[in-house]
Scaffold this motif. Structure first.
Motif: not given
Ligand code: SAH
Length: 223
Positions: A96, A114, A142, A216
């Motif tokens: 978000s 993201e 990431g 992931v």
């Molecule tokens: N900090 C965010 C938390 C989102 S939940 C907030 O405040 O809204 C975690 C997020 O990590 C998800 O949006 C998911 O899509 C992302 N994510 C998972 N694996 C990822 C990767 N390898 N690289 C980037 N984003 C990743």
């Protein structure tokens, strides 16, 4: 809870209560972090239908199976990063954009990654609406970090993986701190802090148990 629409004063009061009852009461004490969390409007980062829930002591869904982290967890991670105003921070899992905004209040620049396009677009729109300009956002895996702009004084991962992604350790500056949830299953992790000293030596400690959505990527869980 009233069914009337909340106004900005209601949100400001809810936010102040969040800081007092969820953050300070549990021992968070860094004034800069507490101030940033009193300023950033968390209700901007959830769907309108959930705005009245935004300051509750809980994670909330943001779509696509992902969640905006519980306020206390955001505060705990950001405080543990020990940010200085001149730092450059790498954030993995912008979602978000809520935590991205907090980081942007505390550091010189935030580089945020993201992997899910709809969330990348949503996060970008949320952050633009707030008018924050010291943020660069990228749609990518990431776990590879953001090598072109490394090194970073701080790296924070908002999703849990089976191990610490090595590229993130490599991209940490001397004196830097990396926080990442690490655990053997997608259901439970330890919030892990890696520090790199001026000679490049690493040390590792944990900040407690946690439960994040799955990280992931190439250096984490596979799709
Ligand atoms: N900090 C965010 C938390 C989102 S939940 C907030 O405040 O809204 C975690 C997020 O990590 C998800 O949006 C998911 O899509 C992302 N994510 C998972 N694996 C990822 C990767 N390898 N690289 C980037 N984003 C990743």
């Amino acid at each position: 809870m009233s069914r009337l629409r909340w106004n900005q004063d209601d949100f400001a009061i809810a936010r102040r209560n969040m800081v007092e009852q969820q953050l300070k009461a549990r021992g968070l004490a860094d004034e800069r972090v507490l101030e940033a969390m009193s300023r950033v409007p968390r209700h901007f980062f959830v769907d309108e239908a959930q705005a009245a829930q935004a300051y509750r002591d809980t994670p909330l869904p943001i779509g696509y199976g992902q969640t905006i982290s519980q306020p206390y967890i955001v505060g705990l991670m950001v405080e543990a990063l020990g940010l200085s105003p001149g730092d450059r921070v790498l954030e993995i899992g912008a979602g978000s954009g809520y935590q991205t905004a907090i980081l942007a209040e505390l550091a010189a620049e935030v580089l945020a990654v993201e992997r899910l396009k709809p969330l990348f677009l949503k996060g970008r729109a949320n952050l633009a609406r707030l008018g924050l300009t010291n943020i660069r956002l990228k749609l990518d895996d990431g776990t590879l970090g953001w090598p072109e702009l490394a090194p970073y004084q701080a790296v924070v991962v908002a999703a849990g993986g089976p191990r610490v992604p090595q590229p993130l350790v490599d991209q940490l500056a001397p004196g830097g701190r990396l926080i990442v949830p690490v655990g053997p299953t997608e259901k439970s992790q330890k919030l892990t802090l890696i520090t790199k000293d001026q000679e490049g030596r690493l040390s590792r400690s944990t900040l407690g148990d946690c439960r994040f959505v799955a990280l992931v990527g190439r250096h984490a869980w596979s799709d």
